[in-house]
Scaffold this active site. Structure first.
Site, PDB file in Angstrom:
ATOM      1  CB  CYS A  11      -0.943   0.000   1.203  1.00 54.29           C
ATOM      2  SG  CYS A  11      -0.169  -0.550   2.727  1.00 54.29           S
ATOM      3  CG  HIS A  59      -1.037   3.730   5.014  1.00 52.54           C
ATOM      4  ND1 HIS A  59      -1.796   3.385   6.109  1.00 52.54           N
ATOM      5  CD2 HIS A  59      -0.410   2.597   4.631  1.00 52.54           C
ATOM      6  CE1 HIS A  59      -1.609   2.092   6.373  1.00 52.54           C
ATOM      7  NE2 HIS A  59      -0.791   1.585   5.491  1.00 52.54           N
ATOM      8  CG  ASN A  84      -4.616   1.787   4.866  1.00 48.92           C
ATOM      9  OD1 ASN A  84      -5.320   2.755   5.191  1.00 48.92           O
ATOM     10  ND2 ASN A  84      -4.563   0.678   5.583  1.00 48.92           N
TER      11      ASN A  84
HETATM   12  P1  NAP Z   1      -7.133 -10.154   7.895  1.00 52.38           P
HETATM   13  O1  NAP Z   1      -8.177  -9.132   8.131  1.00 52.38           O
HETATM   14  O2  NAP Z   1      -6.476 -10.809   9.049  1.00 52.38           O
HETATM   15  O3  NAP Z   1      -7.765 -11.316   6.915  1.00 52.38           O
HETATM   16  C1  NAP Z   1      -7.058 -12.490   6.587  1.00 52.38           C
HETATM   17  C2  NAP Z   1      -7.883 -13.314   5.615  1.00 52.38           C
HETATM   18  O4  NAP Z   1      -7.134 -14.470   5.233  1.00 52.38           O
HETATM   19  C3  NAP Z   1      -9.189 -13.830   6.223  1.00 52.38           C
HETATM   20  O5  NAP Z   1     -10.174 -13.919   5.214  1.00 52.38           O
HETATM   21  C4  NAP Z   1      -8.777 -15.235   6.676  1.00 52.38           C
HETATM   22  O6  NAP Z   1      -9.869 -16.134   6.770  1.00 52.38           O
HETATM   23  C5  NAP Z   1      -7.894 -15.640   5.521  1.00 52.38           C
HETATM   24  N1  NAP Z   1      -7.042 -16.754   5.901  1.00 52.38           N
HETATM   25  C6  NAP Z   1      -6.171 -16.796   6.916  1.00 52.38           C
HETATM   26  N2  NAP Z   1      -5.627 -18.033   7.001  1.00 52.38           N
HETATM   27  C7  NAP Z   1      -6.182 -18.771   6.011  1.00 52.38           C
HETATM   28  C8  NAP Z   1      -6.061 -20.109   5.598  1.00 52.38           C
HETATM   29  N3  NAP Z   1      -5.243 -20.960   6.213  1.00 52.38           N
HETATM   30  N4  NAP Z   1      -6.792 -20.541   4.537  1.00 52.38           N
HETATM   31  C9  NAP Z   1      -7.635 -19.680   3.912  1.00 52.38           C
HETATM   32  N5  NAP Z   1      -7.818 -18.398   4.268  1.00 52.38           N
HETATM   33  C10 NAP Z   1      -7.094 -17.945   5.312  1.00 52.38           C
HETATM   34  O7  NAP Z   1      -5.935  -9.550   7.032  1.00 52.38           O
HETATM   35  P2  NAP Z   1      -5.984  -8.421   5.912  1.00 52.38           P
HETATM   36  O8  NAP Z   1      -5.656  -7.127   6.549  1.00 52.38           O
HETATM   37  O9  NAP Z   1      -7.221  -8.556   5.099  1.00 52.38           O
HETATM   38  O10 NAP Z   1      -4.715  -8.832   5.038  1.00 52.38           O
HETATM   39  C11 NAP Z   1      -4.671 -10.074   4.363  1.00 52.38           C
HETATM   40  C12 NAP Z   1      -3.402 -10.114   3.527  1.00 52.38           C
HETATM   41  O11 NAP Z   1      -3.513  -9.139   2.485  1.00 52.38           O
HETATM   42  C13 NAP Z   1      -2.110  -9.761   4.284  1.00 52.38           C
HETATM   43  O12 NAP Z   1      -1.567 -10.884   4.919  1.00 52.38           O
HETATM   44  C14 NAP Z   1      -1.246  -9.229   3.184  1.00 52.38           C
HETATM   45  O13 NAP Z   1      -0.559 -10.294   2.545  1.00 52.38           O
HETATM   46  C15 NAP Z   1      -2.227  -8.593   2.239  1.00 52.38           C
HETATM   47  N6  NAP Z   1      -2.287  -7.129   2.451  1.00 52.38           N
HETATM   48  C16 NAP Z   1      -1.738  -6.359   1.525  1.00 52.38           C
HETATM   49  C17 NAP Z   1      -1.744  -5.010   1.684  1.00 52.38           C
HETATM   50  C18 NAP Z   1      -1.071  -4.153   0.671  1.00 52.38           C
HETATM   51  O14 NAP Z   1      -0.306  -3.296   1.091  1.00 52.38           O
HETATM   52  N7  NAP Z   1      -1.318  -4.323  -0.602  1.00 52.38           N
HETATM   53  C19 NAP Z   1      -2.315  -4.405   2.786  1.00 52.38           C
HETATM   54  C20 NAP Z   1      -2.904  -5.210   3.745  1.00 52.38           C
HETATM   55  C21 NAP Z   1      -2.871  -6.579   3.557  1.00 52.38           C
HETATM   56  P3  NAP Z   1     -10.586 -16.405   8.218  1.00 52.38           P
HETATM   57  O15 NAP Z   1     -11.458 -15.226   8.469  1.00 52.38           O
HETATM   58  O16 NAP Z   1     -11.355 -17.661   7.939  1.00 52.38           O
HETATM   59  O17 NAP Z   1      -9.489 -16.557   9.206  1.00 52.38           O
HETATM   60  O1  3JN Z   2       1.273  -2.454   7.498  1.00 55.74           O
HETATM   61  C1  3JN Z   2       0.700  -1.929   6.551  1.00 55.74           C
HETATM   62  O2  3JN Z   2       0.233  -0.791   6.620  1.00 55.74           O
HETATM   63  C2  3JN Z   2       0.588  -2.661   5.257  1.00 55.74           C
HETATM   64  C3  3JN Z   2       0.718  -4.126   5.467  1.00 55.74           C
HETATM   65  C4  3JN Z   2       0.887  -4.973   4.501  1.00 55.74           C
HETATM   66  C5  3JN Z   2       1.102  -6.378   4.749  1.00 55.74           C
HETATM   67  C6  3JN Z   2       0.669  -6.962   5.928  1.00 55.74           C
HETATM   68  C7  3JN Z   2       0.923  -8.303   6.195  1.00 55.74           C
HETATM   69  C8  3JN Z   2       1.644  -9.068   5.299  1.00 55.74           C
HETATM   70  C9  3JN Z   2       1.788  -7.159   3.808  1.00 55.74           C
HETATM   71  C10 3JN Z   2       2.170  -6.547   2.511  1.00 55.74           C
HETATM   72  O3  3JN Z   2       1.264  -6.349   1.707  1.00 55.74           O
HETATM   73  O4  3JN Z   2       3.334  -6.245   2.242  1.00 55.74           O
HETATM   74  C11 3JN Z   2       2.079  -8.496   4.104  1.00 55.74           C
HETATM   75  C12 3JN Z   2       2.870  -9.343   3.171  1.00 55.74           C
HETATM   76  O5  3JN Z   2       4.096  -9.326   3.247  1.00 55.74           O
HETATM   77  O6  3JN Z   2       2.248 -10.045   2.388  1.00 55.74           O
END
Ligand code: NAP
Ligand code: 3JN
Length: 340
Positions: free
Chosen positions: A133, A246, A319
């Site tokens: 993000c 952010h 974000n």
């Molecule tokens: P979150 O609110 O904790 O959600 C995690 C999701 O993953 C939930 O739907 C969870 O399902 C699912 N999950 C976890 N373990 C799993 C498994 N073993 N099998 C299937 N599904 C599973 O986290 P979030 O903030 O949405 O972030 C999720 C991911 O998106 C992060 O880890 C990161 O890689 C990515 N992300 C990217 C950005 C970016 O900067 N582009 C920003 C934030 C996040 P349940 O509800 O069933 O546990």
């Molecule tokens: O912390 C933030 O503001 C953005 C977080 C992103 C994030 C959180 C958990 C795992 C990432 C990411 O997108 O880089 C990851 C990841 O490494 O997949």
């Protein structure tokens, strides 16, 4: 958009990003034939709304992607590492939000306002990566400047909201704030220190070079997106007690002659950006205004008076939307329009 409709899956549908992906698909009227909502076994039995229909959440398994055209992944890096190649084997194109595939040279890392041409490389592995993000909101602003003036060096400091860490961190800021205001004990479960009434110069893990992984994501992802490793970039990433949005303070040194006024004029006509810059009337970008919409707000544009051809600015975005879900859905829109 073509008249064709597609079978879509959202992996991580119950999470903060996944939920917003579902909302973006609906808001942007993505051409969907069927939608599969996938999460862990813990979520089986839950239902989520899509276009007025209540849809049962299914457990993500190896066979989840048969018959799926495009899958949007946000279930963490481990899930992406394992399941993205399996989905691709089944003929599904994965757009992944984790860092698992971002630096793979065969996987395109895409921000549609900057490098939509890279989407063509989805054919290599069937995977497209969505940047971090903090990278996304910075590169959308740097791109027009780099094209016109050539960016020599960037010094960025971030002020990142807790929603970047997911729902547990949103709850932690809420609970700690209430506890402290009521002179009660509070718990620290998500961050190593209190986040309420505090700032933590620590996002993701610390690396051997003294930077955090979040800081190095900003550096390495930016160089990959611009296909130019001559730009100097240094980042400090900080978690602040804000729920959504952010903010970034960015200092940009350019190769050609340029002033703050010229930068403002160029950014006013650049895609994905809204210039909000009238400080005399207390008008500048703020997280509370960026949250809930998709534009990247840019303001406080001013000359760095310490060196030539250098400007400072303040850049704010939602974000969870442009930093994650919206960017992913925009990539999906390009993909289906141009290639599927
Ligand atoms: P979150 O609110 O904790 O959600 C995690 C999701 O993953 C939930 O739907 C969870 O399902 C699912 N999950 C976890 N373990 C799993 C498994 N073993 N099998 C299937 N599904 C599973 O986290 P979030 O903030 O949405 O972030 C999720 C991911 O998106 C992060 O880890 C990161 O890689 C990515 N992300 C990217 C950005 C970016 O900067 N582009 C920003 C934030 C996040 P349940 O509800 O069933 O546990
Ligand atoms: O912390 C933030 O503001 C953005 C977080 C992103 C994030 C959180 C958990 C795992 C990432 C990411 O997108 O880089 C990851 C990841 O490494 O997949």
């Amino acid at each position: 958009m073509s008249a064709k409709k597609f079978n879509i899956a959202v992996a991580g549908a119950t999470g903060a990003v996944g939920n917003q992906m579902i909302a973006c698909l609906e808001e942007r009227n993505f051409p969907i034939e069927t939608i599969k909502l996938l999460a862990s076994s813990r979520s089986v039995g839950r239902r989520l709304d899509f276009r007025g229909e209540s849809i049962a959440v299914e457990e993500l398994t190896e066979s989840s992607f048969k018959g799926v055209d495009v899958a949007l992944f946000s279930a963490g890096g481990g899930i992406s590492e394992k399941f993205a190649p399996l989905a691709a084997e089944d003929g599904c194109v994965v757009i992944d939000n984790s860092s698992a595939w971002r630096m793979d040279p065969e996987v395109p890392l895409v921000v549609p306002e900057v490098n939509p041409h890279a989407i063509a490389q989805y054919k290599n592995k069937g995977i497209i990566a969505n940047p971090n993000c903090s990278t996304i909101q910075m590169v959308v602003v740097l791109h027009p400047l780099h094209q016109k003036y050539g960016v020599r060096r960037v010094v960025v400091s971030t002020y990142q909201s807790v929603s970047g860490t997911g729902q547990k961190a949103i709850d932690e800021l809420d609970l700690q704030t209430r506890a402290i205001l009521n002179f009660k004990e509070y718990e620290k479960k998500v961050y190593p220190h209190a986040i309420a009434f505090n700032c933590l110069p620590h996002i993701d893990v610390f690396l051997e070079n003294g930077y955090t992984k979040e800081e190095m994501k900003m550096v390495n992802e930016t160089l990959k997106i611009f296909e130019d490793d001559t730009i100097g970039i240094t980042a400090t990433t900080v978690r602040v007690p804000v729920f959504y949005g952010h903010s970034e303070s960015i200092n940009i040194e350019m190769k050609e002659n340029v002033t703050a006024d010229e930068v403002r004029t160029l950014l006013e006509k650049s895609p994905g950006i809204k210039v909000v810059d009238d400080p005399e009337n207390n008008i500048y970008p703020m997280a509370i205004d960026a949250a809930g919409q998709d534009l990247i707000l840019v303001g406080r544009i001013r000359n760095d008076e310490s060196i030539p051809n250098c400007v400072n600015m303040w850049v704010v975005a939602d974000n969870i939307r442009k930093g994650a879900a919206t960017n992913t859905v925009q990539i999906a829109e390009f993909l289906v329009k141009e290639y599927l």
